[in-house]
Write a protein that holds these residues in place. Structure first.
Motif, mmCIF file in Angstrom:
data_model
loop_
_atom_site.group_PDB
_atom_site.id
_atom_site.type_symbol
_atom_site.label_atom_id
_atom_site.label_comp_id
_atom_site.label_asym_id
_atom_site.label_seq_id
_atom_site.Cartn_x
_atom_site.Cartn_y
_atom_site.Cartn_z
ATOM 1 N N ALA A 15 -75.938 -6.768 70.853
ATOM 2 C CA ALA A 15 -75.558 -6.304 72.179
ATOM 3 C C ALA A 15 -75.511 -4.791 72.264
ATOM 4 O O ALA A 15 -75.860 -4.203 73.290
ATOM 5 N N LEU A 16 -75.104 -4.150 71.184
ATOM 6 C CA LEU A 16 -74.965 -2.698 71.194
ATOM 7 C C LEU A 16 -76.204 -1.985 70.658
ATOM 8 O O LEU A 16 -76.209 -0.756 70.542
ATOM 9 N N ALA A 17 -77.252 -2.741 70.343
ATOM 10 C CA ALA A 17 -78.466 -2.136 69.804
ATOM 11 C C ALA A 17 -79.304 -1.465 70.886
ATOM 12 O O ALA A 17 -80.236 -0.725 70.576
ATOM 13 N N VAL A 18 -78.981 -1.718 72.154
ATOM 14 C CA VAL A 18 -79.743 -1.167 73.274
ATOM 15 C C VAL A 18 -78.933 -0.040 73.912
ATOM 16 O O VAL A 18 -77.768 -0.224 74.274
ATOM 17 N N ALA A 19 -79.556 1.133 74.053
ATOM 18 C CA ALA A 19 -78.849 2.312 74.568
ATOM 19 C C ALA A 19 -78.291 2.082 75.970
ATOM 20 O O ALA A 19 -77.192 2.554 76.293
ATOM 21 N N SER A 20 -79.012 1.359 76.811
ATOM 22 C CA SER A 20 -78.544 1.123 78.183
ATOM 23 C C SER A 20 -77.249 0.332 78.195
ATOM 24 O O SER A 20 -76.372 0.573 79.034
ATOM 25 N N ALA A 41 -74.621 0.872 88.609
ATOM 26 C CA ALA A 41 -75.997 1.343 88.734
ATOM 27 C C ALA A 41 -76.024 2.798 89.185
ATOM 28 O O ALA A 41 -76.818 3.611 88.689
ATOM 29 N N GLN A 42 -75.146 3.139 90.117
ATOM 30 C CA GLN A 42 -75.080 4.517 90.591
ATOM 31 C C GLN A 42 -74.609 5.472 89.492
ATOM 32 O O GLN A 42 -75.115 6.588 89.352
ATOM 33 N N ARG A 43 -73.647 5.034 88.689
ATOM 34 C CA ARG A 43 -73.090 5.899 87.651
ATOM 35 C C ARG A 43 -74.045 6.100 86.479
ATOM 36 O O ARG A 43 -74.011 7.135 85.818
ATOM 37 N N THR A 44 -74.861 5.094 86.213
ATOM 38 C CA THR A 44 -75.729 5.158 85.031
ATOM 39 C C THR A 44 -77.180 5.492 85.352
ATOM 40 O O THR A 44 -77.946 5.840 84.450
ATOM 41 N N ARG A 52 -77.146 -5.871 85.870
ATOM 42 C CA ARG A 52 -76.639 -7.255 85.817
ATOM 43 C C ARG A 52 -77.111 -7.973 84.559
ATOM 44 O O ARG A 52 -76.351 -8.727 83.937
ATOM 45 N N PHE A 53 -78.366 -7.752 84.179
ATOM 46 C CA PHE A 53 -78.888 -8.385 82.964
ATOM 47 C C PHE A 53 -78.096 -7.921 81.737
ATOM 48 O O PHE A 53 -77.648 -8.736 80.918
ATOM 49 N N HIS A 54 -77.920 -6.613 81.616
ATOM 50 C CA HIS A 54 -77.202 -6.086 80.454
ATOM 51 C C HIS A 54 -75.726 -6.505 80.469
ATOM 52 O O HIS A 54 -75.138 -6.748 79.407
ATOM 53 N N LEU A 58 -73.508 -8.319 77.492
ATOM 54 C CA LEU A 58 -72.227 -7.791 77.014
ATOM 55 C C LEU A 58 -71.104 -8.810 77.186
ATOM 56 O O LEU A 58 -70.189 -8.879 76.353
ATOM 57 N N ILE A 59 -71.176 -9.611 78.232
ATOM 58 C CA ILE A 59 -70.171 -10.661 78.438
ATOM 59 C C ILE A 59 -70.287 -11.720 77.344
ATOM 60 O O ILE A 59 -69.290 -12.135 76.739
ATOM 61 N N GLU A 60 -71.508 -12.152 77.053
ATOM 62 C CA GLU A 60 -71.709 -13.186 76.028
ATOM 63 C C GLU A 60 -71.291 -12.701 74.644
ATOM 64 O O GLU A 60 -70.825 -13.491 73.816
ATOM 65 N N ALA A 61 -71.445 -11.400 74.399
ATOM 66 C CA ALA A 61 -71.089 -10.847 73.091
ATOM 67 C C ALA A 61 -69.603 -10.529 72.980
ATOM 68 O O ALA A 61 -69.128 -10.162 71.901
#
Length: 236
Positions: A15-20, A41-44, A52-54, A58-61
């Motif tokens: 889950a944390l392997a992706v920078a986004s 979305a606005q902040r990032t 939503r995908f990411h 993060l929720i599953e992990a």
């Protein structure tokens, strides 16, 4: 057609392997309240569908929880997201130090107990076969007494192993060591009585008996920006 096995949930490492995803998690931790996907979305700067995908990953992990917001108009209630794990920039040991230092300070044990703990630990792990202090200065020795030089070397070695960058500097009396790059800086700023107290105890126990007549040791936290100072002063 054989039945397909559902994909395994992502591990915390995945889950944390992706920078986004790390970026989203940081944004959630900076927020005092749960945030919706559009605000994230606005902040990032990420597309809301990507957010939503990411978030689902993060929720599953186990890093993020989804909550239902209050509906202010027609349609489904708003989905809000919040971090459910503390952020630890310097790893688990940093978090452990923060928790223990905070608890000890709450218990009122920030006067003598940290120093006693440091002394006890240093005494437990010290080498009983440490070399004897020489009776007289060697030809290469400076004006600093030989026994004080031994104590200074031990103190420098101690703080080096702790992760500092110690530098012995000239002092009007005794010996002075500047401590740069404190590895516990963030915790020490919030709990100086605890963290610096432990370091005082470690210093005392490490140099005890190294100088004839004994030493008075002091540790001055944040004597200058980013620098603490340890002083070793002979008692006679």
């Amino acid at each position: 057609m054989p039945e397909q096995t559902p994909p395994a949930p992502p591990t915390a490492h995945d889950a944390l392997a992706v920078a986004s995803r790390r970026q989203l998690l940081a944004a959630l931790r900076e927020s005092a309240t749960p945030v919706d996907a559009r605000a994230l979305a606005q902040r990032t700067g990420l597309h809301v569908n990507t957010v939503r995908f990411h978030l689902n990953v993060l929720i599953e992990a186990g890093f993020v929880a989804q909550r239902t917001g209050t509906r202010s108009g027609p349609g489904r209630p708003q989905a809000l997201y919040a971090s459910v794990t503390p952020g630890v920039q310097a790893g688990g040991y940093q978090l452990l130090a923060e928790i223990l230092a905070g608890r000890l300070e709450q218990e009122g044990g920030h006067d003598n107990l940290p120093e006693q703990a440091g002394r006890a630990w240093a005494t437990t792990v010290s080498d009983p076969a440490a070399p004897e202090v020489p009776d007289s200065p060697t030809p290469e020795a400076s004006a600093v007494p030989s026994s004080l030089s031994v104590a200074t070397d031990r103190a420098v070695a101690l703080f080096t192993e702790l992760g500092f960058e110690p530098v012995a500097v000239p002092a009007p009396t005794g010996s002075r060591i500047e401590l740069h790059a404190c590895p516990f800086l963030d915790v020490a700023r919030r709990h100086p009585g605890v963290v610096c107290g432990v370091h005082r105890g470690l210093l005392d126990a490490t140099v005890e008996g190294a100088a004839d007549g004994g030493l008075t040791t002091t540790l001055t936290p944040f004597a200058r920006p980013g620098i603490c100072i340890a002083d070793l002063i002979p008692r006679n």
